[in-house]
Motif scaffolding. Structure first.
Motif, short mmCIF file in Angstrom:
data_model
loop_
_atom_site.label_atom_id
_atom_site.label_comp_id
_atom_site.label_asym_id
_atom_site.label_seq_id
_atom_site.Cartn_x
_atom_site.Cartn_y
_atom_site.Cartn_z
N ASP A 64 -41.36 -72.34 29.45
CA ASP A 64 -41.83 -72.05 27.98
C ASP A 64 -41.96 -73.65 27.34
OD1 ASP A 64 -41.23 -69.39 28.07
OD2 ASP A 64 -39.21 -69.53 28.05
N ILE A 66 -41.23 -75.77 24.38
CA ILE A 66 -40.24 -75.67 23.17
C ILE A 66 -40.52 -76.66 22.15
CG2 ILE A 66 -38.31 -74.86 24.78
CD1 ILE A 66 -37.33 -77.69 24.95
N GLN A 102 -34.48 -100.74 37.83
CA GLN A 102 -33.47 -101.48 37.35
C GLN A 102 -31.94 -100.85 37.71
OE1 GLN A 102 -34.37 -102.12 33.15
NE2 GLN A 102 -32.50 -103.46 33.14
N GLU A 104 -29.27 -100.38 36.26
CA GLU A 104 -28.39 -99.78 34.95
C GLU A 104 -29.19 -98.51 34.60
OE1 GLU A 104 -29.60 -103.04 35.02
OE2 GLU A 104 -27.85 -104.29 35.01
N ALA A 105 -30.52 -98.54 35.05
CA ALA A 105 -31.41 -97.25 34.55
C ALA A 105 -31.23 -96.15 35.57
CB ALA A 105 -32.74 -97.62 34.18
N PRO A 106 -31.40 -95.08 35.09
CA PRO A 106 -31.59 -93.75 36.18
C PRO A 106 -32.87 -94.08 37.08
CG PRO A 106 -31.57 -93.04 33.94
CD PRO A 106 -31.30 -94.44 33.81
N ARG A 186 -38.00 -82.74 35.04
CA ARG A 186 -37.42 -83.59 34.33
C ARG A 186 -38.42 -84.22 33.40
NH1 ARG A 186 -35.50 -88.98 37.31
NH2 ARG A 186 -34.42 -90.16 35.46
N PHE A 189 -38.72 -82.50 30.02
CA PHE A 189 -37.43 -82.25 29.25
C PHE A 189 -37.76 -82.54 27.54
CE2 PHE A 189 -34.08 -82.81 32.78
CZ PHE A 189 -33.90 -81.33 32.77
N GLY A 190 -37.43 -81.71 26.86
CA GLY A 190 -37.57 -81.78 25.46
C GLY A 190 -39.14 -81.11 24.99
N SER A 193 -39.08 -75.92 28.78
CA SER A 193 -37.94 -75.67 29.39
C SER A 193 -38.30 -74.37 30.75
CB SER A 193 -37.11 -75.08 28.35
OG SER A 193 -36.00 -74.26 28.94
N VAL A 194 -37.67 -74.74 31.77
CA VAL A 194 -37.53 -73.99 32.95
C VAL A 194 -37.41 -72.38 32.43
CG1 VAL A 194 -37.09 -73.15 35.17
CG2 VAL A 194 -37.51 -75.65 34.53
N ARG A 195 -38.48 -71.40 32.69
CA ARG A 195 -38.04 -70.10 32.21
C ARG A 195 -37.59 -69.24 33.65
NH1 ARG A 195 -39.96 -66.36 28.37
NH2 ARG A 195 -40.40 -64.36 29.18
#
Lengths: 402, 369
Positions: A64, A66, A102, A104-106, A186, A189-190, A193-195
């Protein structure tokens, strides 16, 4: 250094040998597959993952939207396209990759596909009817996207049906398909959204004559008469691809996808006598030959079958020459709490106009098919699958959002 | 929840962590008259340095007082000012424009007013901005932990008095101050599970104690006649962790990771209803985690604005979205119970947390440069 790129180079010799061993007789057109580990071309007039020889594994997901911000959605489609181009080539989802960013970063790639070859991954995107109610897209909604009718016996669950966008990720390695969906979700996101999502573990159709016809969970060969890659432009243009006269312009070269999660009550099916099973399908279980014929690919004589046999009801000649490119997968989603396997077929079918193809076929089946005693349609989706991405500057839906 | 915390080296700040404070502030505290509907600040301009506010609650609701820098970065705050009470807040303010806010009922954005600080203050160097972030967050921990002590004591008193209704009312309120500063609390690996451990995470040989054990007694059996020693122990542990937390200096990188971990807590424990499984007051913890995460990000704001303005814009929008989505579930001065939310509402909350957590996960790399 662990990187998918290196792994592919290392695996190169293996896949070449593999391809030779398989000795595929045809050098297919666009999106054809050389070996099971190789990459499928992402760019082209049509999206990959339709006529591409059906891979072994599926991860299908519906989203969906969002956000109310059209620019965000368009940017996400650009980001998705770029990530998909990389992943289908066997590279990491992001530019830095799973282990080279980096500390420190994901990481911009989740990493579970490190060391795995491209595995013929294809990522195919579709737009659902509800998307056209948003972002001022109403006048761009194709007529073919009118809601599917309710069919007799439908037990559709709304929470696993519909959606604004879908992704069909197919690969010969399940981890590669899941990796693709996970990274795209991923990135979204924002914005989306997975339905709902669906895993499939065994193709139930062949989309190339180079492939043997597989079996569904009822034990029967499925998709013998499927539209196939080698059917040639004329047949595919007639049945599969949206033509300039069909409109709208942004869909030309695209196709319409119908998704149906079909639960099979396999326990009762398994208690059905062989002769009855064959009568219900209209084919023999072993060879897959049409009733009264000897070989799988013999032309069926419908008059030799009962009127309600599955093959007869679904046959093009019973439905105004309606043909489909089916690309479904078997699934087993654990058990249902009553001691039965929650198993079935995740039916995926591509076509030029669902209201002239899927709808009449499903109408005949829903009305008379004896198979209905053993199956339940629990999810339904209709998707406008836009044409292919032309090159690195282009993105999924560029013409829709132009 | 217990979490293994990796010690992160301070980014070579020790040598240059002096606040660029200019002249001492104007003499005398600034009186603030807070009512249920107004927030009268005696003077709205002051010299740079230590500014003292004397906040008198003339209303009928418990109130809070804040001094914000741009982007709602908390420069100083005073919580839990009960009706009739006057409390003093000392804030170190370099020259600049700020906002004061009273929050009657402790909710919402509060009643805002502009506040200007004049004087000469050298612009912060990059290192000084990092040091300022650490100090800013330290101030936050200090005010939150002060109130944590007060509210936990009230809760403990109610439990020991056998007052189930009162204890139930105070449980989510005391936890709010705990959940806001959990990144600091979690550094003390042995104390955290004693205070906040859930039944399933308690290791063999360790007793199930703390907030959640008392929660179980309150909601599951309603029998707290034997909970007195548990309550006493909780207070002892809270006092110890507050002392330790205030002695701790979180590096900017730890702040960045703390902001992300708080949202992970929301995503894994609160949305699922695992955290407060007996009381179902998870939304209090949810709100507190988000506020704590925001406080950590705000402390880093000057650094982020310089290095990645677009990230700041994204974060502002995502925090606002979480706030408005969560705001739908307000009930009186508190929140709806987790069990009152539909699956669709929980999914909507998951979506906005995911949308916020992705940009927040990028903060650490920006800070590390």
């Amino acid at each position: 250094m662990v990187s998918r790129r290196n792994a592919i180079l290392a695996a190169g010799s293996v896949t070449v040998a593999g391809a030779a061993a398989v000795a595929l007789s045809r050098s297919g057109p666009e999106h054809a597959m050389a070996g099971p580990g190789d990459a499928v071309e992402f760019y082209g007039a049509h999206q990959a993952g339709i006529t591409t020889p059906a891979q072994d594994r599926l991860h299908f997901v519906a989203f969906d939207v969002i956000t109310d911000d059209r620019a965000k959605l368009v940017q996400m489609l650009r980001d998705w396209t770029a990530a998909a181009a990389r992943m289908t080539a066997g590279r990491d989802a992001g530019l830095l990759g799973a282990v080279e960013g980096q500390p420190e970063a994901p990481p911009d790639d989740t990493g579970e596909a490190l060391g795995l070859p491209p595995s013929a991954l294809t990522i195919t995107v579709g737009f659902g009817p509800s998307l056209f109610a948003k972002f001022g897209l109403a006048d761009r909604k194709p007529k073919a996207m009118a809601d599917l009718p309710r069919f007799p016996g439908d037990t559709i669950k709304p929470e696993i049906s519909g959606g604004d966008l879908c992704i069909q990720a197919c690969a010969n390695d399940p981890q590669v398909a899941v990796h693709a969906v996970r990274n795209l979700a991923r990135i979204g996101f924002g914005v989306v959204s997975v339905r709902y999502s669906q895993l499939g573990f065994g193709r139930t159709s062949s989309t190339s004559t180079a492939q043997a016809t597989p079996r569904n969970l009822m034990g029967f060969k499925d998709g013998t008469r499927n539209l196939k890659l080698e059917d040639g432009a004329e047949l595919l243009d007639k049945h599969l691809w949206v033509q300039p006269d069909d409109g709208p312009q942004w869909m030309v070269g695209g196709s319409y996808l119908v998704s149906r999660r079909i639960r099979m009550i396999i326990e009762t099916w398994d208690r059905t006598p062989l002769a009855e099973q064959e009568t219900i399908f209209g084919r023999t279980k072993g060879e897959g030959a049409p009733m009264g014929k000897a070989k799988e690919f013999d032309e069926p004589d419908l008059s030799l079958m009962p009127e309600e046999a599955h093959v007869r009801l679904a046959h093009p000649s019973s439905n105004g020459d309606a043909r489909l490119l089916r690309r479904g997968y078997n699934f087993v989603d654990g058990s249902d709490g009553l001691g039965r396997l929650d198993a079935g077929l995740f039916f995926l079918a591509y076509q030029r106009d669902p209201h002239k193809q899927f709808v009449p076929v499903q109408r005949s089946l829903a009305r008379a098919d004896v198979l209905n005693e053993y199956i339940r349609h629990t999810s339904s989706g209709l998707w406008a699958v836009p044409p292919g991405v032309k090159g690195p500057e282009d993105f999924w839906g560029s013409a829709l959002f132009a | 929840m217990r979490r293994y915390v990796v010690a992160v080296a301070l980014l070579g700040l020790a040598a240059c962590s002096k606040d660029p404070v200019a002249t001492p502030g104007a003499s005398g505290p600034i009186t603030v008259k807070a009512s249920d509907t107004s927030c009268q600040v005696e003077r709205t301009e002051n010299g740079a340095g230590t500014v003292t506010f004397a906040v008198k609650n003339e209303g009928t609701k418990v109130t809070e007082f804040y001094v914000y820098a741009a982007g709602d970065r908390v420069m100083g705050e005073m919580e839990n000012i009960t009706p009739g009470l006057t409390r003093e807040l000392k804030v170190e303010l370099p020259a600049g424009t700020y906002e004061t806010a009273c929050k009657p009922g402790m909710i919402g954005k509060g009643i805002r007013g502009a506040f200007r600080v004049t004087g000469s203050a050298a612009p912060l160097t990059a290192d000084a901005k990092m040091a300022a972030a650490t100090e800013s967050y330290q101030r936050y921990v200090k005010t939150q932990s002060e109130t944590l002590l007060v509210k936990t004591q009230e809760f403990v008193d109610a439990v020991k008095a056998g007052n189930v209704a009162k204890a139930k009312e105070l449980f989510p309120i005391a936890r709010t101050y705990w959940e806001r500063i959990e990144p600091v609390a979690e550094i003390f690996g042995d104390l955290d599970p004693k205070i906040d451990g859930r039944a399933e995470v308690i290791e063999e040989g360790m007793a199930f104690t703390g907030f959640h054990k008392i929660e179980q007694d309150l909601w599951e059996t309603g029998d707290i006649s034997k909970s007195g020693p548990l309550a006493d122990q909780l207070m002892v542990d809270i006092k110890e962790i507050v002392t330790k937390a205030n002695a701790e200096k979180l590096s900017p990188l730890q702040l960045a990771n703390g902001a992300k971990e708080l949202l992970d807590e929301v995503a894994s424990g609160k949305i699922t209803g695992e955290e407060d499984r007996y009381s179902h007051t998870d939304l209090w913890d949810f709100a507190a985690n988000v506020q704590g995460s925001q406080a950590a990000v705000q402390a880093l704001r000057p650094v982020l604005e310089e290095r990645s303005p677009t990230l700041v814009t994204d974060l502002d929008a995502a925090f606002a979205k979480v706030e408005s989505t969560l705001g739908k579930h307000r009930k009186g001065d508190g929140w709806k119970l987790h069990t009152e939310l539909s699956q669709t509402e929980l999914k909507e909350l998951t979506d906005v947390i995911n949308a916020l957590a992705e940009p927040i996960s990028k903060v650490a790399a920006v800070v590390a440069g």
